[in-house]
Structures are given as structure tokens and as C-alpha cells.
Design a protein around this motif. Structure first.
Motif, PDB file in Angstrom:
ATOM      1  N   LEU A  51      -0.223  14.360   5.986  1.00 53.93           N
ATOM      2  CA  LEU A  51       0.000  13.289   6.635  1.00 53.93           C
ATOM      3  C   LEU A  51      -1.005  12.156   6.645  1.00 53.93           C
ATOM      4  CD1 LEU A  51       1.794  12.119   8.946  1.00 53.93           C
ATOM      5  CD2 LEU A  51       0.222  13.700  10.961  1.00 53.93           C
ATOM      6  N   TYR A  52      -2.195  12.401   6.825  1.00 53.14           N
ATOM      7  CA  TYR A  52      -3.431  11.557   6.611  1.00 53.14           C
ATOM      8  C   TYR A  52      -3.443  10.737   5.426  1.00 53.14           C
ATOM      9  CZ  TYR A  52      -4.856  12.230  11.522  1.00 53.14           C
ATOM     10  OH  TYR A  52      -4.795  12.071  12.777  1.00 53.14           O
ATOM     11  N   ALA A  53      -3.143  11.290   4.372  1.00 54.41           N
ATOM     12  CA  ALA A  53      -3.147  10.635   3.104  1.00 54.41           C
ATOM     13  C   ALA A  53      -2.199   9.646   2.997  1.00 54.41           C
ATOM     14  CB  ALA A  53      -2.751  11.836   2.032  1.00 54.41           C
ATOM     15  N   SER A  54      -1.139   9.706   3.785  1.00 52.94           N
ATOM     16  CA  SER A  54       0.016   8.690   3.868  1.00 52.94           C
ATOM     17  C   SER A  54      -0.362   7.478   5.082  1.00 52.94           C
ATOM     18  CB  SER A  54       1.348   9.248   4.374  1.00 52.94           C
ATOM     19  OG  SER A  54       1.306   9.495   5.857  1.00 52.94           O
ATOM     20  N   LEU A  73       8.866   0.332  -3.408  1.00 56.74           N
ATOM     21  CA  LEU A  73       9.734   0.922  -2.305  1.00 56.74           C
ATOM     22  C   LEU A  73      11.050   0.292  -2.414  1.00 56.74           C
ATOM     23  CD1 LEU A  73       7.431   1.114   0.569  1.00 56.74           C
ATOM     24  CD2 LEU A  73       8.085   3.204  -0.676  1.00 56.74           C
ATOM     25  N   ALA A  74      11.217  -0.982  -2.571  1.00 60.86           N
ATOM     26  CA  ALA A  74      12.482  -1.818  -2.840  1.00 60.86           C
ATOM     27  C   ALA A  74      13.445  -0.940  -3.797  1.00 60.86           C
ATOM     28  CB  ALA A  74      12.357  -3.193  -3.210  1.00 60.86           C
ATOM     29  N   ALA A  75      12.703  -0.628  -5.204  1.00 65.24           N
ATOM     30  CA  ALA A  75      13.575   0.097  -6.343  1.00 65.24           C
ATOM     31  C   ALA A  75      13.738   1.291  -5.714  1.00 65.24           C
ATOM     32  CB  ALA A  75      12.458   0.317  -7.353  1.00 65.24           C
ATOM     33  N   HIS A  76      13.086   1.957  -5.058  1.00 63.50           N
ATOM     34  CA  HIS A  76      13.365   3.529  -4.558  1.00 63.50           C
ATOM     35  C   HIS A  76      14.602   3.323  -3.475  1.00 63.50           C
ATOM     36  CE1 HIS A  76      12.871   7.336  -2.571  1.00 63.50           C
ATOM     37  NE2 HIS A  76      13.060   6.756  -1.425  1.00 63.50           N
ATOM     38  N   ILE A 133       0.775  -1.084  -0.076  1.00 60.37           N
ATOM     39  CA  ILE A 133      -0.025   0.047   0.019  1.00 60.37           C
ATOM     40  C   ILE A 133       0.589   1.313   0.140  1.00 60.37           C
ATOM     41  CG2 ILE A 133      -0.182   0.008   2.554  1.00 60.37           C
ATOM     42  CD1 ILE A 133      -2.700   1.150  -0.085  1.00 60.37           C
ATOM     43  N   PHE A 134       1.924   1.186   0.623  1.00 60.39           N
ATOM     44  CA  PHE A 134       2.861   2.521   0.616  1.00 60.39           C
ATOM     45  C   PHE A 134       3.532   2.884  -0.360  1.00 60.39           C
ATOM     46  CE2 PHE A 134       2.198   0.856   5.249  1.00 60.39           C
ATOM     47  CZ  PHE A 134       1.394   1.852   5.428  1.00 60.39           C
ATOM     48  N   GLY A 135       3.679   1.734  -1.349  1.00 59.17           N
ATOM     49  CA  GLY A 135       4.499   2.262  -2.723  1.00 59.17           C
ATOM     50  C   GLY A 135       3.727   3.152  -3.603  1.00 59.17           C
ATOM     51  N   SER A 136       2.477   3.120  -3.310  1.00 57.89           N
ATOM     52  CA  SER A 136       1.689   3.894  -4.468  1.00 57.89           C
ATOM     53  C   SER A 136       1.697   5.402  -4.464  1.00 57.89           C
ATOM     54  CB  SER A 136       0.100   3.481  -3.775  1.00 57.89           C
ATOM     55  OG  SER A 136      -0.500   4.141  -2.362  1.00 57.89           O
ATOM     56  N   ASP A 137       2.516   6.025  -3.207  1.00 56.63           N
ATOM     57  CA  ASP A 137       2.792   7.403  -3.347  1.00 56.63           C
ATOM     58  C   ASP A 137       4.142   7.626  -2.646  1.00 56.63           C
ATOM     59  OD1 ASP A 137       2.768  10.025  -3.655  1.00 56.63           O
ATOM     60  OD2 ASP A 137       1.270  10.625  -2.355  1.00 56.63           O
ATOM     61  N   VAL A 138       5.147   7.060  -3.230  1.00 50.31           N
ATOM     62  CA  VAL A 138       6.271   7.243  -2.499  1.00 50.31           C
ATOM     63  C   VAL A 138       6.792   8.794  -2.108  1.00 50.31           C
ATOM     64  CG1 VAL A 138       8.869   6.991  -2.812  1.00 50.31           C
ATOM     65  CG2 VAL A 138       7.388   5.202  -3.717  1.00 50.31           C
ATOM     66  N   ALA A 139       6.914   9.730  -2.929  1.00 49.76           N
ATOM     67  CA  ALA A 139       7.105  11.063  -2.644  1.00 49.76           C
ATOM     68  C   ALA A 139       6.253  11.532  -1.575  1.00 49.76           C
ATOM     69  CB  ALA A 139       6.937  11.811  -4.124  1.00 49.76           C
ATOM     70  N   GLY A 140       5.019  11.375  -1.634  1.00 53.22           N
ATOM     71  CA  GLY A 140       4.019  11.847  -0.817  1.00 53.22           C
ATOM     72  C   GLY A 140       4.007  11.436   0.633  1.00 53.22           C
TER      73      GLY A 140
END
Length: 267
Positions: A218-221, A83-86, A19-26
Motif C-alpha cells: 500500500l505505501y509503495a503505491s 496508464l492511458a495505454a492500460h 508517477i503512478f504509471g511506474s508500477d501499474v500492477a503494484g
């Protein structure tokens, strides 16, 4: 030890793997790091960190501080392929294993196994014995979190936002009234049952002010928000931003707790 049923996941643990890789920068820009004093606690446990493993580093918020320990070997277990690629791009010295910590094949002998805001996505009955097996005798396990929303600690924004989340499925880290990382008996009991000793618990408190944009980002993350249907997610984020603007004049005081548990693998 607390009743584990009361702390059972409402969201499945498997959700944390992607779920967290859907918006790495955010995610990376919205989430704060951890107190410097927290890392000083870790370094006080051991004279050197020749080999470090990190569980679920995400975008690397804690990885950078751990890399400053200058380990000869630094392994990260990150199941999210994005995230692994990041992480591979960001940290050249990091050996990134794109797999779950509990399932990955890896040689042990670690001085430190660390997990920052990720251990709740693992089954502790599997993850803790595995961590003990992969640590050197006398090695250290350090697990910690940032707690953003805790009632009863003088955090008016946490109190105000709670009703907006009342009917939303919670992640494995949250019970009805508190973040599970604040349940000392629960974690001490689990660590002892897995054979760890010299268990320490500390909580760091930081206070900050959130703008409407800060609170929205924050809450979007958060997993509980990311997994909502898009229309409901946007409506919730709009309501949180409006709360900051309307009830706090655009500057919501917020308390950030950072609990950490340290434990030693037996010699």
C-alpha cells in the motif's frame, strides 16, 4: 473556508501526471476500491447517465463501477501515457484522452463528471469551472477519495506510522493534521465559488486488517513514497513492514475513510 496556504502542495501537482504509471500492477493490487454505497449516492442524483467523464482514472479502480452505469459515451482523462495505454486495453468502451483534464480539447454535455482519488492533482480554480462548463445543466460532479491515514479516528496503525513520515514531502491532498478531503468548508466554498449548487458531503468508514506485506504494498503505491530516492524508499517500506510485525503482531487494524462531494451544475 480553510486557509489554502495550510493545504498547499508540498509535492508539485505535475508529479501526479506520471508517477503512478511506474508500477501499474503494484498500484492496482495494493489500492482498495470504493464502497458500493458511494456509487448508490451518485445514481440517486440523476435518472440516467448518458455521458460520463472520469478525471484521472489511473488503473480503473472506479472506472469499472462507472461503466456499470452503461453510458452511451464514456470519456476518461488520463495524463499518464502508461496508464492511458492500460485503460485502453482494459476497457474497450472507454474513450481515453491522454491529456490533463484542464487542458484537453473535448466536447461537453456530460451528465456526470467523476474523480476518484485524483482531483487533488488539479488546480481547483481551473478544474472546477471547467467541470461546470462541460456538464449538462443539472449534471452532477462527484469527487471522492480513500483516506488511509487519519489521526484521531481510532486508527492505531495511522497513529504509529505517522512519525515515520514526519520529514517526507506530502502530496497536495494532505495537510499537516488531516487529509484535505475531510475539510468540508474548504470544498463547499470552492464548489459554491465555481457556481455549483445542491452540494452534499458524505463519509464512509471501513475497517480492515493489514499484514506486513499489505502495508508495504500500500505505501509503495503512494506518491510521497514513490518519489523518494530508492534507498530511502526501501528503508521506509522496511520500517513500515517491521512496524506491523513488531507492534501489531503481523495484523495491523486500519481505518479507511471514503469522503465524497456531490454537486449540481446550474440549469
Amino acid at each position: 473556508m480553510s486557509d489554502p496556504v495550510s493545504l498547499a502542495a508540498r509535492l508539485p501537482r505535475a508529479a501526479g501526471r506520471t508517477i503512478f504509471g511506474s508500477d501499474v500492477a503494484g498500484y492496482h493490487s495494493a489500492r482498495p476500491g470504493y464502497p458500493a454505497a458511494l456509487y448508490r449516492l451518485i445514481t440517486a442524483r440523476l435518472p440516467a447517465f448518458d455521458a460520463i467523464a472520469e478525471i484521472g482514472p489511473g488503473t480503473g479502480l472506479a472506472t469499472e463501477a462507472l461503466a456499470a452505469f452503461k453510458p452511451r459515451r464514456f470519456v476518461a482523462f488520463e495524463p499518464d501515457p502508461v496508464l492511458a495505454a492500460h485503460l485502453r486495453t482494459r476497457f474497450a468502451e472507454l474513450d481515453v484522452i491522454n491529456d490533463d483534464f484542464c487542458a484537453a480539447e473535448v466536447a461537453g454535455g456530460f451528465d456526470l463528471i467523476a474523480s476518484a482519488s485524483s482531483f487533488h492533482w488539479l488546480d481547483p480554480e481551473i478544474a472546477l469551472p471547467r467541470a461546470r462548463a462541460l456538464l449538462k445543466p443539472g449534471g452532477c460532479l462527484a469527487i471522492w477519495w480513500n483516506v488511509y491515514r487519519q489521526k484521531g479516528i481510532g486508527d492505531p496503525f495511522a497513529e504509529a506510522v505517522a512519525p515515520l513520515l514526519a520529514d517526507i514531502e506530502l502530496p497536495p491532498s494532505e495537510a499537516a493534521e488531516r487529509h484535505y478531503s475531510l475539510d468540508i468548508d474548504l470544498h463547499r466554498g470552492r464548489l459554491e465559488a465555481a457556481g455549483f449548487g445542491a452540494i452534499e458531503h458524505h463519509v464512509f468508514r471501513r475497517e480492515r486488517v493489514l499484514s506486513a506485506d499489505d502495508a508495504r504494498a500500500l505505501y509503495a503505491s503512494f506518491s510521497l513514497v514513490r518519489l523518494l530516492p530508492s534507498a530511502r524508499r526501501e528503508a521506509l517500506l522496511d520500517a513500515i513492514a517491521a512496524l506491523v510485525t513488531d507492534e501489531f503482531g503481523g495484523a495491523a487494524p486500519s481505518v479507511l475513510l471514503s469522503p465524497i462531494y456531490l454537486a449540481t451544475a446550474p440549469a
